[in-house]
Scaffold this motif. Sequence first.
Motif, PDB file in Angstrom:
ATOM      1  N   VAL A  93      16.438   6.788 -11.935  1.00  0.00           N
ATOM      2  CA  VAL A  93      16.614   6.754 -10.594  1.00  0.00           C
ATOM      3  C   VAL A  93      17.555   7.435  -9.863  1.00  0.00           C
ATOM      4  CG1 VAL A  93      17.245   5.005  -8.668  1.00  0.00           C
ATOM      5  CG2 VAL A  93      15.967   4.245 -10.592  1.00  0.00           C
ATOM      6  N   ARG A 175       2.940  10.396  -0.204  1.00  0.00           N
ATOM      7  CA  ARG A 175       3.337   9.831   0.929  1.00  0.00           C
ATOM      8  C   ARG A 175       2.423   9.950   2.181  1.00  0.00           C
ATOM      9  NH1 ARG A 175       9.021  13.308   0.479  1.00  0.00           N
ATOM     10  NH2 ARG A 175      10.128  11.828  -0.880  1.00  0.00           N
ATOM     11  N   GLY A 180       4.705   4.039  -0.269  1.00  0.00           N
ATOM     12  CA  GLY A 180       6.203   3.748  -0.100  1.00  0.00           C
ATOM     13  C   GLY A 180       6.946   4.597  -1.251  1.00  0.00           C
ATOM     14  N   GLU A 181       8.481   4.897  -0.919  1.00  0.00           N
ATOM     15  CA  GLU A 181       9.072   5.474  -1.883  1.00  0.00           C
ATOM     16  C   GLU A 181       9.261   4.719  -2.959  1.00  0.00           C
ATOM     17  OE1 GLU A 181      10.063   8.623  -1.122  1.00  0.00           O
ATOM     18  OE2 GLU A 181       9.065   8.709   0.824  1.00  0.00           O
ATOM     19  N   LEU A 182       9.276   3.430  -2.941  1.00  0.00           N
ATOM     20  CA  LEU A 182       9.621   2.678  -4.185  1.00  0.00           C
ATOM     21  C   LEU A 182       8.325   2.744  -5.029  1.00  0.00           C
ATOM     22  CD1 LEU A 182      11.165   0.676  -5.809  1.00  0.00           C
ATOM     23  CD2 LEU A 182      10.164  -1.069  -4.665  1.00  0.00           C
ATOM     24  N   ARG A 183       7.066   2.824  -4.584  1.00  0.00           N
ATOM     25  CA  ARG A 183       5.953   3.076  -5.151  1.00  0.00           C
ATOM     26  C   ARG A 183       5.930   4.333  -5.771  1.00  0.00           C
ATOM     27  NH1 ARG A 183       0.332   1.107  -4.805  1.00  0.00           N
ATOM     28  NH2 ARG A 183      -0.501   1.986  -6.566  1.00  0.00           N
ATOM     29  N   LEU A 185       8.434   6.145  -6.668  1.00  0.00           N
ATOM     30  CA  LEU A 185       9.100   6.259  -7.838  1.00  0.00           C
ATOM     31  C   LEU A 185       8.647   5.534  -9.019  1.00  0.00           C
ATOM     32  CD1 LEU A 185      12.254   6.651  -9.051  1.00  0.00           C
ATOM     33  CD2 LEU A 185      12.907   4.544  -7.891  1.00  0.00           C
ATOM     34  N   THR A 186       8.180   4.364  -8.945  1.00  0.00           N
ATOM     35  CA  THR A 186       7.763   3.496 -10.029  1.00  0.00           C
ATOM     36  C   THR A 186       6.545   3.816 -10.449  1.00  0.00           C
ATOM     37  OG1 THR A 186       7.006   1.968  -8.626  1.00  0.00           O
ATOM     38  CG2 THR A 186       9.137   1.535  -9.245  1.00  0.00           C
ATOM     39  N   SER A 187       5.442   4.484  -9.803  1.00  0.00           N
ATOM     40  CA  SER A 187       3.968   4.561 -10.170  1.00  0.00           C
ATOM     41  C   SER A 187       3.681   5.973 -10.576  1.00  0.00           C
ATOM     42  CB  SER A 187       3.154   4.248  -9.267  1.00  0.00           C
ATOM     43  OG  SER A 187       3.273   2.588  -9.107  1.00  0.00           O
TER      44      SER A 187
END
Length: 281
Positions: A93, A175, A180-183, A185-187
């Motif tokens: 992260v 984007r 979203g930024e979390l999506r 990052l995780t996906s």
Amino acid sequence: MSAAVRARWGGFPTVVLLLGAAYCLFPVAWVLVAATKSSGELFSTTTFSPGSSLVANLVELNGYRDGMFWQWMANSALYAGVGALLSAALSGVTGYALAKYAFPGRALIFNTLLAGVLVPAVVLAIPQYLLLSKVGLTDTYLSVLVPGVISPYGIYLARVYAGAAVPEDVVEAARTDGAGELRILTSIALPMMVPGLVTVFLFQFVSIWNNFMLPYIMLGDDGKFPITLGLYTMLKQGNTTPALYTLVITGALVSVLPLIALFLTLQRYWRIDLLSGAVKT
């Protein structure tokens, strides 16, 4: 360089690598052979003369203080496994944020991390002890686990890998599509960073597993000792009980096996990354 010179010196790098491998594997070979010997054979036979007491040594090691050796192994697995997993997650992260976001102080934070890489862990052991003693965490599992979570080298490695493995156009496209930024990052980002995070996990796992100074300072209860500190206490007792030397050597052999198994299990991620890089090229 002419063909004759290449033919003459072409095997030199291979010879150097073989000598390096022999130098690194010599202690492992010695431990493997010494673990097969009884206490009498250990001091009376030649170095690489195998013994016949490996099974007896394992049985005796298993019964040492009602299985205390396996308690130490379990403690090391807890410290190294949980610590390395959390360290890889935090490094991933943080490294992604440093690689893909522009914010004030980013260069200063990254340079500070580079400075942290140069500081030996042993130098930080005493300050960490003083800090954790103020909050009453010394002689607890957390006193060894918490310091292993933050790895400056792991964050640096994740930052470099995120910058190379996660294309900017993929992030911008996500984007644009409304992710979203979390999506993102995780996906998108973290799956691309898996080989780098596996490397961080393996390095940190080995570092925590082999760590001696920090547990030596933090812990007083031998029921919380990792395997390194446990074998050290057995070695000290060997000064008065020479029979324990064989148990220490056998325990050292057993303690290496999880690291070998972990490396053989995780190296497939590096092969996948190399193959994918070859296809992209």
